[in-house]
Enzyme design. Sequence first.
Site, short mmCIF file in Angstrom:
data_model
loop_
_atom_site.label_atom_id
_atom_site.label_comp_id
_atom_site.label_asym_id
_atom_site.label_seq_id
_atom_site.Cartn_x
_atom_site.Cartn_y
_atom_site.Cartn_z
CG ASP A 26 47.10 -0.31 89.83
OD1 ASP A 26 47.32 -1.23 89.02
OD2 ASP A 26 46.02 -0.17 90.43
N GLY A 29 48.75 -2.44 82.90
CA GLY A 29 47.95 -3.27 81.99
C GLY A 29 46.98 -2.41 81.19
CB SER A 71 51.73 -8.23 95.32
OG SER A 71 50.83 -9.01 94.56
CG ASN A 74 51.41 -9.03 91.38
OD1 ASN A 74 52.17 -8.11 91.65
ND2 ASN A 74 50.10 -8.84 91.24
C1 FPP Z 1 50.39 -3.17 88.48
O1 FPP Z 1 49.74 -2.80 87.28
C2 FPP Z 1 51.80 -3.44 88.21
C3 FPP Z 1 52.44 -4.61 88.47
C4 FPP Z 1 51.77 -5.77 89.08
C5 FPP Z 1 53.86 -4.82 88.12
C6 FPP Z 1 54.76 -3.61 88.24
C7 FPP Z 1 56.09 -3.95 87.72
C8 FPP Z 1 56.86 -3.13 86.98
C9 FPP Z 1 56.54 -1.73 86.66
C10 FPP Z 1 58.19 -3.62 86.45
C11 FPP Z 1 59.14 -3.82 87.58
C12 FPP Z 1 60.49 -3.44 87.24
C13 FPP Z 1 61.20 -2.43 87.82
C14 FPP Z 1 62.54 -2.17 87.30
C15 FPP Z 1 60.70 -1.56 88.91
P1 FPP Z 1 48.63 -3.76 86.66
O2 FPP Z 1 49.32 -4.73 85.77
O3 FPP Z 1 47.83 -4.39 87.75
O4 FPP Z 1 47.78 -2.74 85.83
P2 FPP Z 1 46.21 -2.83 85.50
O5 FPP Z 1 45.50 -2.66 86.83
O6 FPP Z 1 45.97 -1.70 84.58
O7 FPP Z 1 45.96 -4.17 84.88
#
Ligand code: FPP
Length: 244
Positions: A26, A29, A71, A74
Amino acid sequence: MAGTGSKQITAGQGNGLPRHIAIIMDGNGRWAQKRGLPRTAGHAAGAETFRRIASYCRDLGVEYLTVYAFSTENWKRSAEEVSAIMGLLKKYLEEAIRKMRRENVRIRVLGDLTPLSPELRELIARVEAIDETLETHTQANLCVNYGGRDEIVHAVRAWQADPCHGELTEEELSRYLYTAGMPDPDLVIRPSGEERISNFLLWQSAYAEFYFTDTLWPDFTEKDMDAAIAAYRSRDRRYGGVKK
Ligand code: FPP
């Protein structure tokens, strides 16, 4: 070790190294926003962190590393963001096909893969076919279109549809989860300051230890992993029993 009553509970190694570490990646973003970059740049940085941390876990001797990559909820994000995350997964799997023997980490993708593109599903099948032949002690599980509740419903349906199913017990149902045959996570890590489970490994984390840190996932380093493991090692795992 405490919790001697149930075979269902997979004990970690007490104060040793966790066998199975799970991570909610997490903060991508917010990491991007702080730098004036698009959210997708945060996911790209997060994917890099995953590569680094997976290698580190392999070097430490961790047997399973499970990460929440996408998820079931998502899909509500913008089409651009969904497509960027799918693109990063594709890139990672293509790279894995080239480098898996060198990296020596087995890869599994857990979740309901039916809504993924045929191209991505084909890549997943190719990666999983290679990994059958790897002799490694480390497996990375990428949870994609994964939801803990969805997984339990899927498992119950699969159990019901299986003409050879046994009596419904915790152990029996575990055989129909995406994690069938794997030990439960010993340690669940959530970076970025949020302290919730967000539908991740609901069944499997019943007795996991949790570790929260304010570090955003793209900034998560080997030192953060050491700190999480050190915290885990200092915990007293009782599995609902009492200390002997
Ligand atoms: C949560 O952070 C992250 C995700 C929903 C996506 C995670 C995906 C990756 C890191 C790429 C996947 C690829 C591989 C190779 C593992 P957020 O976007 O909710 O962050 P925020 O809460 O700061 O907005």
